[in-house]
Design a protein around this motif. Structure first.
Motif, PDB file in Angstrom:
ATOM      1  N   ALA A  88       0.732  -1.051  -0.402  1.00 40.97           N
ATOM      2  CA  ALA A  88      -0.258   0.018   0.068  1.00 40.97           C
ATOM      3  C   ALA A  88       0.674   1.466  -0.022  1.00 40.97           C
ATOM      4  O   ALA A  88       0.662   1.745  -0.442  1.00 40.97           O
ATOM      5  CB  ALA A  88      -0.875  -0.008   0.968  1.00 40.97           C
ATOM      6  N   GLU A  89       1.705   0.970   0.292  1.00 37.04           N
ATOM      7  CA  GLU A  89       2.379   2.370   0.810  1.00 37.04           C
ATOM      8  C   GLU A  89       3.419   2.987  -0.319  1.00 37.04           C
ATOM      9  O   GLU A  89       3.905   3.432  -0.860  1.00 37.04           O
ATOM     10  CB  GLU A  89       4.172   1.706   2.038  1.00 37.04           C
ATOM     11  CG  GLU A  89       5.281   3.945   2.208  1.00 37.04           C
ATOM     12  CD  GLU A  89       5.978   3.479   3.388  1.00 37.04           C
ATOM     13  OE1 GLU A  89       7.196   3.807   2.783  1.00 37.04           O
ATOM     14  OE2 GLU A  89       5.321   2.720   4.100  1.00 37.04           O
ATOM     15  N   ALA A 143       1.102   4.215  -3.040  1.00 40.15           N
ATOM     16  CA  ALA A 143       0.443   5.385  -2.852  1.00 40.15           C
ATOM     17  C   ALA A 143       1.889   6.100  -3.341  1.00 40.15           C
ATOM     18  O   ALA A 143       2.174   7.599  -3.707  1.00 40.15           O
ATOM     19  CB  ALA A 143       0.437   5.545  -1.220  1.00 40.15           C
ATOM     20  N   LYS A 144       2.999   6.004  -2.842  1.00 37.67           N
ATOM     21  CA  LYS A 144       4.341   6.429  -3.622  1.00 37.67           C
ATOM     22  C   LYS A 144       4.317   6.687  -4.760  1.00 37.67           C
ATOM     23  O   LYS A 144       4.707   7.668  -5.232  1.00 37.67           O
ATOM     24  CB  LYS A 144       5.236   5.788  -3.235  1.00 37.67           C
ATOM     25  CG  LYS A 144       6.235   6.071  -1.480  1.00 37.67           C
ATOM     26  CD  LYS A 144       7.290   4.988  -1.232  1.00 37.67           C
ATOM     27  CE  LYS A 144       7.520   5.287   0.010  1.00 37.67           C
ATOM     28  NZ  LYS A 144       9.099   4.596   0.054  1.00 37.67           N
ATOM     29  N   SER A 145       3.649   5.594  -5.544  1.00 32.87           N
ATOM     30  CA  SER A 145       4.277   5.494  -6.833  1.00 32.87           C
ATOM     31  C   SER A 145       3.282   6.629  -7.365  1.00 32.87           C
ATOM     32  O   SER A 145       3.242   7.308  -8.870  1.00 32.87           O
ATOM     33  CB  SER A 145       3.139   4.365  -7.342  1.00 32.87           C
ATOM     34  OG  SER A 145       2.030   4.324  -7.473  1.00 32.87           O
ATOM     35  N   TYR A 146       2.010   7.449  -6.824  1.00 30.61           N
ATOM     36  CA  TYR A 146       1.338   8.272  -7.099  1.00 30.61           C
ATOM     37  C   TYR A 146       2.111   9.507  -7.164  1.00 30.61           C
ATOM     38  O   TYR A 146       1.522  10.950  -7.839  1.00 30.61           O
ATOM     39  CB  TYR A 146      -0.550   8.417  -6.656  1.00 30.61           C
ATOM     40  CG  TYR A 146      -0.993   6.794  -7.378  1.00 30.61           C
ATOM     41  CD1 TYR A 146      -1.962   7.087  -8.536  1.00 30.61           C
ATOM     42  CD2 TYR A 146      -1.658   5.692  -6.440  1.00 30.61           C
ATOM     43  CE1 TYR A 146      -2.487   6.226  -8.944  1.00 30.61           C
ATOM     44  CE2 TYR A 146      -2.064   4.777  -7.097  1.00 30.61           C
ATOM     45  CZ  TYR A 146      -2.340   5.445  -8.920  1.00 30.61           C
ATOM     46  OH  TYR A 146      -3.524   3.639  -8.708  1.00 30.61           O
ATOM     47  N   LEU A 147       2.448   9.489  -6.777  1.00 29.16           N
ATOM     48  CA  LEU A 147       2.990  10.960  -5.754  1.00 29.16           C
ATOM     49  C   LEU A 147       4.881  11.225  -6.556  1.00 29.16           C
ATOM     50  O   LEU A 147       4.751  12.245  -6.104  1.00 29.16           O
ATOM     51  CB  LEU A 147       2.822  11.365  -4.056  1.00 29.16           C
ATOM     52  CG  LEU A 147       1.343  11.464  -4.133  1.00 29.16           C
ATOM     53  CD1 LEU A 147       1.679  11.258  -2.166  1.00 29.16           C
ATOM     54  CD2 LEU A 147       0.642  12.258  -4.325  1.00 29.16           C
ATOM     55  N   GLN A 179      -4.290   8.246   6.812  1.00 30.85           N
ATOM     56  CA  GLN A 179      -5.878   7.078   5.951  1.00 30.85           C
ATOM     57  C   GLN A 179      -5.992   6.503   4.983  1.00 30.85           C
ATOM     58  O   GLN A 179      -6.586   5.691   4.959  1.00 30.85           O
ATOM     59  CB  GLN A 179      -6.848   8.251   6.379  1.00 30.85           C
ATOM     60  CG  GLN A 179      -8.374   7.615   6.471  1.00 30.85           C
ATOM     61  CD  GLN A 179      -8.237   6.629   7.833  1.00 30.85           C
ATOM     62  OE1 GLN A 179      -7.883   6.882   9.094  1.00 30.85           O
ATOM     63  NE2 GLN A 179      -9.281   6.038   7.455  1.00 30.85           N
ATOM     64  N   HIS A 180      -5.419   7.594   3.924  1.00 30.09           N
ATOM     65  CA  HIS A 180      -5.858   6.833   2.331  1.00 30.09           C
ATOM     66  C   HIS A 180      -5.156   6.032   3.091  1.00 30.09           C
ATOM     67  O   HIS A 180      -4.975   4.547   1.846  1.00 30.09           O
ATOM     68  CB  HIS A 180      -5.195   7.687   1.348  1.00 30.09           C
ATOM     69  CG  HIS A 180      -6.667   8.638   1.207  1.00 30.09           C
ATOM     70  ND1 HIS A 180      -8.170   8.412   1.368  1.00 30.09           N
ATOM     71  CD2 HIS A 180      -6.444   9.524   1.204  1.00 30.09           C
ATOM     72  CE1 HIS A 180      -8.666   9.227   0.447  1.00 30.09           C
ATOM     73  NE2 HIS A 180      -7.859  11.255   1.326  1.00 30.09           N
ATOM     74  N   TYR A 201     -11.410   1.883  -1.583  1.00 27.82           N
ATOM     75  CA  TYR A 201      -9.575   1.958  -2.723  1.00 27.82           C
ATOM     76  C   TYR A 201     -10.621   2.673  -3.450  1.00 27.82           C
ATOM     77  O   TYR A 201      -8.654   3.644  -4.314  1.00 27.82           O
ATOM     78  CB  TYR A 201      -9.328   0.132  -2.925  1.00 27.82           C
ATOM     79  CG  TYR A 201      -8.689   0.433  -3.918  1.00 27.82           C
ATOM     80  CD1 TYR A 201      -7.116   0.173  -3.757  1.00 27.82           C
ATOM     81  CD2 TYR A 201      -8.330   0.238  -4.962  1.00 27.82           C
ATOM     82  CE1 TYR A 201      -5.888  -0.077  -3.952  1.00 27.82           C
ATOM     83  CE2 TYR A 201      -8.099  -0.326  -5.966  1.00 27.82           C
ATOM     84  CZ  TYR A 201      -6.728  -0.506  -5.375  1.00 27.82           C
ATOM     85  OH  TYR A 201      -5.533  -0.480  -5.989  1.00 27.82           O
ATOM     86  N   ASP A 202     -11.218   2.328  -4.566  1.00 29.93           N
ATOM     87  CA  ASP A 202     -11.902   3.513  -5.653  1.00 29.93           C
ATOM     88  C   ASP A 202     -11.111   4.678  -4.873  1.00 29.93           C
ATOM     89  O   ASP A 202     -11.060   5.639  -6.135  1.00 29.93           O
ATOM     90  CB  ASP A 202     -12.272   3.574  -6.557  1.00 29.93           C
ATOM     91  CG  ASP A 202     -12.328   1.626  -7.088  1.00 29.93           C
ATOM     92  OD1 ASP A 202     -10.997   1.229  -7.339  1.00 29.93           O
ATOM     93  OD2 ASP A 202     -13.386   1.202  -7.638  1.00 29.93           O
ATOM     94  N   ARG A 203     -11.681   5.049  -4.350  1.00 34.96           N
ATOM     95  CA  ARG A 203     -11.654   7.123  -3.833  1.00 34.96           C
ATOM     96  C   ARG A 203     -10.528   6.934  -3.392  1.00 34.96           C
ATOM     97  O   ARG A 203     -10.784   8.022  -3.475  1.00 34.96           O
ATOM     98  CB  ARG A 203     -12.953   6.665  -2.419  1.00 34.96           C
ATOM     99  CG  ARG A 203     -13.858   6.917  -2.915  1.00 34.96           C
ATOM    100  CD  ARG A 203     -15.376   7.620  -1.996  1.00 34.96           C
ATOM    101  NE  ARG A 203     -15.526   7.106  -0.509  1.00 34.96           N
ATOM    102  CZ  ARG A 203     -15.834   5.883   0.329  1.00 34.96           C
ATOM    103  NH1 ARG A 203     -17.219   5.999  -0.406  1.00 34.96           N
ATOM    104  NH2 ARG A 203     -15.723   5.758   1.602  1.00 34.96           N
ATOM    105  N   ALA A 204      -9.511   6.157  -2.143  1.00 34.70           N
ATOM    106  CA  ALA A 204      -8.276   6.610  -2.288  1.00 34.70           C
ATOM    107  C   ALA A 204      -8.009   6.744  -4.046  1.00 34.70           C
ATOM    108  O   ALA A 204      -6.935   8.172  -3.335  1.00 34.70           O
ATOM    109  CB  ALA A 204      -7.889   5.537  -1.502  1.00 34.70           C
ATOM    110  N   ILE A 205      -8.002   5.374  -4.163  1.00 36.21           N
ATOM    111  CA  ILE A 205      -6.982   6.218  -5.871  1.00 36.21           C
ATOM    112  C   ILE A 205      -7.025   7.634  -6.177  1.00 36.21           C
ATOM    113  O   ILE A 205      -6.417   7.664  -6.896  1.00 36.21           O
ATOM    114  CB  ILE A 205      -7.000   4.797  -6.586  1.00 36.21           C
ATOM    115  CG1 ILE A 205      -6.624   3.883  -5.666  1.00 36.21           C
ATOM    116  CG2 ILE A 205      -6.351   4.820  -8.000  1.00 36.21           C
ATOM    117  CD1 ILE A 205      -5.279   3.523  -5.337  1.00 36.21           C
ATOM    118  N   ASP A 206      -8.607   7.550  -6.211  1.00 36.65           N
ATOM    119  CA  ASP A 206      -8.533   9.277  -6.824  1.00 36.65           C
ATOM    120  C   ASP A 206      -8.317  10.012  -6.389  1.00 36.65           C
ATOM    121  O   ASP A 206      -7.864  11.351  -6.476  1.00 36.65           O
ATOM    122  CB  ASP A 206     -10.587   8.919  -7.184  1.00 36.65           C
ATOM    123  CG  ASP A 206     -10.722  10.039  -7.821  1.00 36.65           C
ATOM    124  OD1 ASP A 206     -10.814  10.391  -9.089  1.00 36.65           O
ATOM    125  OD2 ASP A 206     -11.925  10.913  -7.154  1.00 36.65           O
TER     126      ASP A 206
END
Length: 120
Positions: A3-4, A7-11, A46-47, A73-78
Motif C-alpha cells: 500500500a505504501e 501510494a508513493k507511485s502516485y506521488l 488514512q488513505h 479503495y477506488d476513492r483513495a486511488i482517485d
C-alpha cells in the motif's frame, strides 16, 4: 508495504516527462513516507490504510464485504490521482523545487528526419 509503495507511485514525479515540469506541485515522497508518529500527515495515512485494508482483503477468504472495500479503495486511488495532478493540494506536505537554471531541456524542438534513400 504494498500500500505504501502504491501510494508513493502516485506521488513520485517522473522528471523524464515534460508534463512534470509544467508547474504542478511535486511532493517530496521520501520525506512524506519517512515521517513517524505525530509527524505523519493524517490524510495520507488514512488513505494508505484504506489501500492496505484492500490488499489484505484480497488475500482473505473470510466473509467479507468486497464491494465496500473496493469502493473505498477506488476513492483513495482517485484522491491520490487528484493530489498528484494538483486538483487537491495539501499545503502541509513537503514539496520538491526543481532547479530549471541548469536544465538542458528545451520547451520546443524542431527539425526533420534524415532523408531516406533506397539504394539498390
Amino acid at each position: 508495504m504494498a500500500a505504501e509503495e502504491e501510494a508513493k507511485s502516485y506521488l513520485t514525479p517522473n522528471t523524464n516527462k515534460l508534463e512534470t515540469l509544467d508547474g504542478r506541485i511535486l511532493y517530496d515522497t521520501a520525506t512524506i513516507f519517512s515521517a513517524t508518529a505525530l509527524d505523519r500527515n493524517s490524510l495520507i495515512l488514512q488513505h494508505c490504510l484504506t489501500l492496505a485494508k484492500f490488499h489484505i482483503a484480497t488475500l482473505c477468504n473470510a466473509d467479507f464485504i468486497y464491494e465496500q472495500a473496493k469502493e473505498r479503495y477506488d476513492r483513495a486511488i482517485d484522491w491520490f490521482n487528484k493530489l498528484a495532478k494538483g486538483t487537491v493540494v495539501l499545503t502541509s506536505l513537503p514539496r520538491i523545487i526543481l532547479d530549471d537554471t541548469n536544465s538542458d531541456r528545451q520547451p520546443f524542438s524542431s527539425g526533420s528526419r534524415t532523408k531516406f534513400n533506397h539504394d539498390y
